[in-house]
Scaffold this motif. Structure first.
Motif, PDB file in Angstrom:
ATOM      1  N   ARG A 260      32.018  63.729  26.720  1.00 57.19           N
ATOM      2  CA  ARG A 260      30.624  63.297  26.613  1.00 57.19           C
ATOM      3  C   ARG A 260      30.547  61.776  26.508  1.00 57.19           C
ATOM      4  O   ARG A 260      29.658  61.146  27.071  1.00 57.19           O
ATOM      5  CB  ARG A 260      29.960  63.953  25.411  1.00 57.19           C
ATOM      6  CG  ARG A 260      28.461  63.711  25.330  1.00 57.19           C
ATOM      7  CD  ARG A 260      27.854  64.516  24.201  1.00 57.19           C
ATOM      8  NE  ARG A 260      28.059  65.946  24.408  1.00 57.19           N
ATOM      9  CZ  ARG A 260      28.313  66.807  23.429  1.00 57.19           C
ATOM     10  NH1 ARG A 260      28.429  66.382  22.186  1.00 57.19           N
ATOM     11  NH2 ARG A 260      28.468  68.086  23.700  1.00 57.19           N
ATOM     12  N   HIS A 263      31.007  60.363  29.998  1.00 61.42           N
ATOM     13  CA  HIS A 263      29.808  60.573  30.807  1.00 61.42           C
ATOM     14  C   HIS A 263      28.709  59.582  30.434  1.00 61.42           C
ATOM     15  O   HIS A 263      28.059  58.996  31.313  1.00 61.42           O
ATOM     16  CB  HIS A 263      29.313  62.006  30.622  1.00 61.42           C
ATOM     17  CG  HIS A 263      28.096  62.344  31.412  1.00 61.42           C
ATOM     18  ND1 HIS A 263      28.111  62.496  32.781  1.00 61.42           N
ATOM     19  CD2 HIS A 263      26.798  62.522  31.032  1.00 61.42           C
ATOM     20  CE1 HIS A 263      26.899  62.777  33.214  1.00 61.42           C
ATOM     21  NE2 HIS A 263      26.075  62.801  32.175  1.00 61.42           N
ATOM     22  N   THR A 264      28.525  59.357  29.126  1.00 60.80           N
ATOM     23  CA  THR A 264      27.500  58.411  28.668  1.00 60.80           C
ATOM     24  C   THR A 264      27.804  57.003  29.148  1.00 60.80           C
ATOM     25  O   THR A 264      26.902  56.278  29.587  1.00 60.80           O
ATOM     26  CB  THR A 264      27.406  58.435  27.135  1.00 60.80           C
ATOM     27  OG1 THR A 264      27.040  59.751  26.705  1.00 60.80           O
ATOM     28  CG2 THR A 264      26.364  57.438  26.628  1.00 60.80           C
ATOM     29  N   ILE A 267      26.866  56.612  32.818  1.00 62.60           N
ATOM     30  CA  ILE A 267      25.421  56.479  33.013  1.00 62.60           C
ATOM     31  C   ILE A 267      24.968  55.079  32.632  1.00 62.60           C
ATOM     32  O   ILE A 267      24.171  54.439  33.352  1.00 62.60           O
ATOM     33  CB  ILE A 267      24.665  57.534  32.183  1.00 62.60           C
ATOM     34  CG1 ILE A 267      24.961  58.948  32.704  1.00 62.60           C
ATOM     35  CG2 ILE A 267      23.164  57.266  32.212  1.00 62.60           C
ATOM     36  CD1 ILE A 267      24.483  59.216  34.108  1.00 62.60           C
ATOM     37  N   MET A 290      31.462  58.396  39.586  1.00 64.29           N
ATOM     38  CA  MET A 290      30.675  59.604  39.847  1.00 64.29           C
ATOM     39  C   MET A 290      31.050  60.270  41.174  1.00 64.29           C
ATOM     40  O   MET A 290      30.671  61.409  41.435  1.00 64.29           O
ATOM     41  CB  MET A 290      29.176  59.274  39.854  1.00 64.29           C
ATOM     42  CG  MET A 290      28.635  58.840  38.518  1.00 64.29           C
ATOM     43  SD  MET A 290      28.402  60.231  37.396  1.00 64.29           S
ATOM     44  CE  MET A 290      27.514  59.426  36.058  1.00 64.29           C
ATOM     45  N   THR A 295      26.015  63.268  43.318  1.00 60.33           N
ATOM     46  CA  THR A 295      26.435  63.528  41.930  1.00 60.33           C
ATOM     47  C   THR A 295      25.787  62.535  40.984  1.00 60.33           C
ATOM     48  O   THR A 295      25.292  62.912  39.910  1.00 60.33           O
ATOM     49  CB  THR A 295      27.964  63.445  41.823  1.00 60.33           C
ATOM     50  OG1 THR A 295      28.558  64.418  42.682  1.00 60.33           O
ATOM     51  CG2 THR A 295      28.416  63.690  40.389  1.00 60.33           C
ATOM     52  N   ARG A 298      22.093  63.359  40.486  1.00 58.90           N
ATOM     53  CA  ARG A 298      21.875  64.539  39.645  1.00 58.90           C
ATOM     54  C   ARG A 298      22.084  64.204  38.165  1.00 58.90           C
ATOM     55  O   ARG A 298      21.238  64.499  37.318  1.00 58.90           O
ATOM     56  CB  ARG A 298      22.818  65.662  40.060  1.00 58.90           C
ATOM     57  CG  ARG A 298      22.621  66.946  39.244  1.00 58.90           C
ATOM     58  CD  ARG A 298      23.469  68.085  39.754  1.00 58.90           C
ATOM     59  NE  ARG A 298      24.896  67.895  39.484  1.00 58.90           N
ATOM     60  CZ  ARG A 298      25.792  67.560  40.401  1.00 58.90           C
ATOM     61  NH1 ARG A 298      25.421  67.368  41.659  1.00 58.90           N
ATOM     62  NH2 ARG A 298      27.056  67.410  40.088  1.00 58.90           N
ATOM     63  N   HIS A 299      23.197  63.564  37.843  1.00 59.93           N
ATOM     64  CA  HIS A 299      23.488  63.243  36.445  1.00 59.93           C
ATOM     65  C   HIS A 299      22.521  62.194  35.909  1.00 59.93           C
ATOM     66  O   HIS A 299      22.110  62.260  34.737  1.00 59.93           O
ATOM     67  CB  HIS A 299      24.929  62.740  36.301  1.00 59.93           C
ATOM     68  CG  HIS A 299      25.953  63.818  36.463  1.00 59.93           C
ATOM     69  ND1 HIS A 299      25.933  64.974  35.723  1.00 59.93           N
ATOM     70  CD2 HIS A 299      27.042  63.917  37.284  1.00 59.93           C
ATOM     71  CE1 HIS A 299      26.965  65.744  36.064  1.00 59.93           C
ATOM     72  NE2 HIS A 299      27.636  65.121  37.016  1.00 59.93           N
ATOM     73  N   ASN A 302      19.204  63.874  35.184  1.00 60.23           N
ATOM     74  CA  ASN A 302      19.320  64.727  34.006  1.00 60.23           C
ATOM     75  C   ASN A 302      19.314  63.907  32.716  1.00 60.23           C
ATOM     76  O   ASN A 302      18.745  64.321  31.700  1.00 60.23           O
ATOM     77  CB  ASN A 302      20.600  65.564  34.074  1.00 60.23           C
ATOM     78  CG  ASN A 302      20.529  66.662  35.117  1.00 60.23           C
ATOM     79  OD1 ASN A 302      19.448  67.050  35.550  1.00 60.23           O
ATOM     80  ND2 ASN A 302      21.678  67.171  35.528  1.00 60.23           N
ATOM     81  N   ALA A 303      19.943  62.727  32.761  1.00 59.62           N
ATOM     82  CA  ALA A 303      20.057  61.904  31.560  1.00 59.62           C
ATOM     83  C   ALA A 303      18.789  61.111  31.272  1.00 59.62           C
ATOM     84  O   ALA A 303      18.388  60.971  30.104  1.00 59.62           O
ATOM     85  CB  ALA A 303      21.241  60.936  31.701  1.00 59.62           C
TER      86      ALA A 303
END
Length: 326
Positions: A260, A263-264, A267, A290, A295, A298-299, A302-303
């Motif tokens: 996580r 991923h953060t 972003i 990414m 991809t 999408r991410h 979502n974020a």
């Protein structure tokens, strides 16, 4: 959201008050425009508006609660006696500001004021972990989450205690001016870049090794390689740990999992590149690890709730978010 009013009252606490003043009240010329920031308080002596700030200082603010009537953002600081009823005039002013459509923010136990005003009815909210049970018991219409640093539910935002208030303030700057400005402000304030709101507010005590910042080198190493397809296995190998041991100790120390966290960071890096470069979405996807533009889209959506191109237009064209040189 250019007009920000910080509401103080007798019993307001020093740390959260200072955090809001440092973030919104000082123009460090990071953008072409900053906030119109005012501090207001109760009118207790006619021309002077006073209260106790912690147990050390008296507050004397230049504005009364009527300042909330024109604010784009209202911030209610924390207070030291959650068992008492909050000031009725402040509660009424917060309710009126919310009904008018202002963004309403509480720091730490300031959530009790918002709850008394009915602003949190039917919403998710948080406060300092030591007071979440009391908030839930007193205001059963509020969905209290004791496990997060801050929550954004529509135009109402609440934070956990102390340092989480700074996290929420930086989150607001991010929302208004973009990630590059928020990150630069964190650097100027010598605080870590903002933590994600979903991160746990109560983290297990680190071991002696971990308290020596055992993960600092690892995080710096990974931050410099976000363009690579890093995995938890890669992080564990770099830290000379098993993946299971890394995940356990990383989560206990930081309040989030390695995956996580990665991923953060990707972003956040994408936000900065969208704000400060002309790179295509395809190139940014590569530079952030990414892989493909699809991809990343999408991410990112979502974020943040918007696609990358909309984010770029907002923070480059509309707000001019690129920081000025130091």
């Amino acid at each position: 959201m250019t007009s920000v009013v910080l509401a103080l009252y007798d019993g307001a606490m020093l740390y959260e008050t200072a955090a809001a003043c440092e973030v919104f009240g000082v123009d460090r010329e990071l953008t072409d425009t900053w906030y119109d920031f005012r501090v207001c308080g109760p009118d207790t002596t006619g021309d002077r508006r006073e209260g106790q700030l912690g147990s050390w200082l008296r507050i004397d603010t230049p504005h009364g609660y009527d300042a909330l009537a024109e604010a784009d953002t209202v911030i209610v600081s924390s207070w030291d006696d959650v068992d008492a009823e909050p000031p009725a005039d402040l509660v009424a002013a917060v309710r009126a500001a919310h009904d008018r459509g202002a963004r309403i923010v509480s720091l730490c136990t300031g959530a009790f004021v918002l709850a008394a005003a009915g602003v949190l009815d039917g919403r998710r909210a948080t406060t300092h972990w030591a007071h979440t049970d009391a908030l839930a018991a007193r205001y059963p219409r509020v969905e209290v989450d004791p496990d997060v640093l801050y929550i954004e539910d529509g135009n109402v935002l609440t934070s956990a205690g102390k340092a989480a208030g700074m996290d929420l303030c930086l989150h607001l700057v991010d929302a208004d001016h973009g990630a590059a400005v928020a990150n630069e402000l964190a650097r100027r304030l010598l605080v870590p870049a903002r933590r994600a709101g979903a991160q746990a507010q109560f983290v297990a005590a680190p071991t002696a090794v971990e308290s020596g910042y055992a993960f600092s080198d690892l995080l710096d190493w990974a931050s410099g390689r976000l363009d690579e397809p890093l995995t938890v296995t890669d992080l564990a190998r770099r830290a000379n740990m098993s993946t299971r041991n890394l995940t356990r100790r990383f989560t206990a120390t930081t309040g989030t999992t390695p995956l996580r966290w990665l991923h953060t960071q990707r972003i956040h890096r994408a936000q900065e590149l969208l704000e400060t470069t002309d790179d295509t979405v395809e190139l940014i996807a590569t530079r952030t690890g990414m892989g493909t533009a699809a991809t990343l889209r999408r991410h990112f959506h979502n974020a943040l709730g918007v696609p990358p191109d909309v984010y770029r237009r907002t923070f480059r064209g509309h707000r001019g978010a690129t920081p000025k040189a130091a």
